[in-house]
Design a protein around this motif. Structure first.
Motif, PDB file in Angstrom:
ATOM      1  N   ALA A  72     -41.831  30.789 -26.528  1.00  0.00           N
ATOM      2  CA  ALA A  72     -40.725  31.130 -26.567  1.00  0.00           C
ATOM      3  C   ALA A  72     -39.614  30.904 -28.413  1.00  0.00           C
ATOM      4  O   ALA A  72     -39.799  31.771 -29.576  1.00  0.00           O
ATOM      5  CB  ALA A  72     -39.393  31.437 -25.620  1.00  0.00           C
ATOM      6  N   VAL A  77     -38.042  34.640 -29.407  1.00  0.00           N
ATOM      7  CA  VAL A  77     -37.551  35.350 -28.438  1.00  0.00           C
ATOM      8  C   VAL A  77     -36.748  34.434 -27.449  1.00  0.00           C
ATOM      9  O   VAL A  77     -37.003  32.826 -27.175  1.00  0.00           O
ATOM     10  CB  VAL A  77     -38.960  35.656 -27.545  1.00  0.00           C
ATOM     11  CG1 VAL A  77     -39.118  36.935 -29.042  1.00  0.00           C
ATOM     12  CG2 VAL A  77     -39.375  35.397 -27.383  1.00  0.00           C
ATOM     13  N   THR A  78     -36.462  34.966 -26.599  1.00  0.00           N
ATOM     14  CA  THR A  78     -35.655  33.952 -25.619  1.00  0.00           C
ATOM     15  C   THR A  78     -36.682  33.916 -24.797  1.00  0.00           C
ATOM     16  O   THR A  78     -37.672  34.805 -24.344  1.00  0.00           O
ATOM     17  CB  THR A  78     -34.004  35.405 -24.589  1.00  0.00           C
ATOM     18  OG1 THR A  78     -34.882  36.365 -23.932  1.00  0.00           O
ATOM     19  CG2 THR A  78     -33.013  36.119 -25.600  1.00  0.00           C
ATOM     20  N   THR A  79     -36.507  33.390 -23.410  1.00  0.00           N
ATOM     21  CA  THR A  79     -37.386  33.015 -22.124  1.00  0.00           C
ATOM     22  C   THR A  79     -37.267  34.154 -21.243  1.00  0.00           C
ATOM     23  O   THR A  79     -38.346  34.162 -20.909  1.00  0.00           O
ATOM     24  CB  THR A  79     -36.920  31.716 -21.825  1.00  0.00           C
ATOM     25  OG1 THR A  79     -35.619  31.655 -21.085  1.00  0.00           O
ATOM     26  CG2 THR A  79     -37.205  30.905 -22.656  1.00  0.00           C
ATOM     27  N   MET A  82     -39.896  36.523 -22.950  1.00  0.00           N
ATOM     28  CA  MET A  82     -41.494  35.527 -23.092  1.00  0.00           C
ATOM     29  C   MET A  82     -41.836  35.980 -21.265  1.00  0.00           C
ATOM     30  O   MET A  82     -42.616  36.319 -21.369  1.00  0.00           O
ATOM     31  CB  MET A  82     -40.781  34.258 -23.074  1.00  0.00           C
ATOM     32  CG  MET A  82     -42.294  33.592 -23.288  1.00  0.00           C
ATOM     33  SD  MET A  82     -43.352  34.224 -24.028  1.00  0.00           S
ATOM     34  CE  MET A  82     -42.897  34.592 -25.729  1.00  0.00           C
ATOM     35  N   THR A  83     -40.724  35.769 -20.231  1.00  0.00           N
ATOM     36  CA  THR A  83     -41.426  36.211 -19.162  1.00  0.00           C
ATOM     37  C   THR A  83     -41.569  37.557 -18.934  1.00  0.00           C
ATOM     38  O   THR A  83     -43.181  37.390 -18.422  1.00  0.00           O
ATOM     39  CB  THR A  83     -40.046  36.080 -18.491  1.00  0.00           C
ATOM     40  OG1 THR A  83     -39.867  34.663 -18.794  1.00  0.00           O
ATOM     41  CG2 THR A  83     -40.358  36.313 -16.879  1.00  0.00           C
TER      42      THR A  83
END
Length: 160
Positions: A72, A77-79, A82-83
């Motif tokens: 991330a 990017v935010t987690t 990313m997920t």
């Protein structure tokens, strides 16, 4: 851009509109670059974000893995975002997730052999495409542009 600036200068002569020339052109270039770059990612079945994840894993070197938080940070990017990217890449057999050795709570995302093959092909095509775009400038112009952008970015980007 010149027309827009002239209109603003006419309507608001009290405001210095000169920065708009540079910033507006950079915005236009960014949009055009996106239009030119994303078709290469799509040719390999990837979004720009998915390409970034695979590239970050490939750059990690053998065994081509990183923690999700590290991914991330590398891809800005935010987690949560990313997920979603990792979910899709895992579904397509391009990455795997496992528990980190020595930390049962931690996770590691790793390239699969298929993921490594795909990012190697996509990265090669991406670099050819970027070269094509940059070759519209002379080598001296490209070097000067890189120098100016590096200097400016270093002055306005937050540290870290």
């Amino acid at each position: 851009m010149d027309r827009i600036q002239a209109e603003w200068a006419r309507e608001r002569p009290d405001v210095d509109v000169r920065p708009q020339a540079t910033i507006g052109r950079l915005h236009r270039i960014a949009a055009l670059l996106t239009e030119e770059l994303t078709p290469v990612f799509h040719r390999y079945g990837l979004s720009e974000g998915e390409f970034d994840v695979l590239a970050a894993l490939r750059r990690a070197g053998d065994p081509f893995e990183r923690a999700p938080g590290e991914l991330a940070a590398f891809t800005m990017v935010t987690t949560g975002a990313m997920t979603k990217r990792v979910d899709r890449l895992e579904r397509d057999g391009l990455v795997t997730r496992r528990r980190a050795a020595g930390d049962g709570r931690g996770r590691v995302v790793a390239l699969t052999p298929a993921g490594r093959d795909l990012i190697d092909q996509a990265f090669t095509a991406h670099m050819r495409n970027e070269r094509r775009l940059l070759d519209t400038l002379t080598p001296a112009e490209a070097a000067r542009l890189e120098q100016l952008l590096t200097t400016w970015l270093g002055r306005i980007e937050p540290p870290g």
